[in-house]
Each structure stands twice: as structure tokens, then as C-alpha cells.
Motif scaffolding. Structure first.
Motif, short mmCIF file in Angstrom:
data_model
loop_
_atom_site.label_atom_id
_atom_site.label_comp_id
_atom_site.label_asym_id
_atom_site.label_seq_id
_atom_site.Cartn_x
_atom_site.Cartn_y
_atom_site.Cartn_z
N CYS A 79 0.83 -1.21 0.00
CA CYS A 79 0.00 0.00 0.00
C CYS A 79 0.86 1.26 0.00
CB CYS A 79 -0.91 0.00 1.21
SG CYS A 79 -2.22 -1.23 1.07
N HIS A 117 -3.94 -3.02 -8.03
CA HIS A 117 -3.99 -2.92 -6.57
C HIS A 117 -5.30 -2.28 -6.11
CE1 HIS A 117 -2.04 -2.62 -2.57
NE2 HIS A 117 -2.86 -1.62 -2.43
N CYS A 138 -8.07 -3.22 -3.10
CA CYS A 138 -7.66 -2.54 -1.87
C CYS A 138 -8.50 -1.28 -1.64
CB CYS A 138 -6.18 -2.19 -1.93
SG CYS A 138 -5.64 -1.41 -0.40
N CYS A 180 -6.48 2.03 -0.50
CA CYS A 180 -5.80 2.82 -1.52
C CYS A 180 -6.80 3.49 -2.45
CB CYS A 180 -4.82 1.94 -2.30
SG CYS A 180 -3.40 1.48 -1.29
#
Ligand SMILES: [Zn+2]
Length: 63
Positions: free
Chosen positions: A4, A30, A34, A37
């Protein structure tokens, strides 16, 4: 797999300059899984919009 911290750094960098293709891929993949984020990216975009609005207001003052 990027962490992250690396992703948020890339997101911040992406606001300043165009990221390389592999960097954009890493960020986008990502962000898919996630939520932290994703929220960070949203915040930086809102902050950026606010800064741009602020700049417009400031420019108006000097006319
Ligand atoms: Zn993350």
C-alpha cells in the motif's frame, strides 16, 4: 505484489506526472482489491480539485 505504501506513493506521483505503463497497471490492479488505496486516491483527487478551485479564486482576486 506492491504494498500500500508504494501504491499511495505512485498515486501521489501520478497527480504530478504521467506514470509509466507498468506503474499504472500496478496501481490499477492494486486498487481493484484494496479499498484503503481507493479511498486514498479519491482523497488526493478531491484535494487536487480543491487546490485548483482555490487557485482560480486567488487569480480572480488579482484582477
Ligand atoms: Zn492498498
Amino acid at each position: 505484489m506492491k504494498k500500500c505504501k508504494q501504491i499511495t506513493e505512485l498515486v501521489s506521483l501520478g497527480n504530478e506526472q504521467q506514470l509509466a505503463f507498468n506503474q499504472r497497471c500496478a496501481v490499477n490492479i492494486h486498487l481493484l482489491f484494496c479499498p484503503y488505496c481507493r479511498a486514498f486516491k479519491k482523497n488526493t483527487q478531491q484535494m487536487r480539485q480543491l487546490m485548483q478551485q482555490f487557485k482560480v479564486w486567488k487569480d480572480d482576486d488579482h484582477k
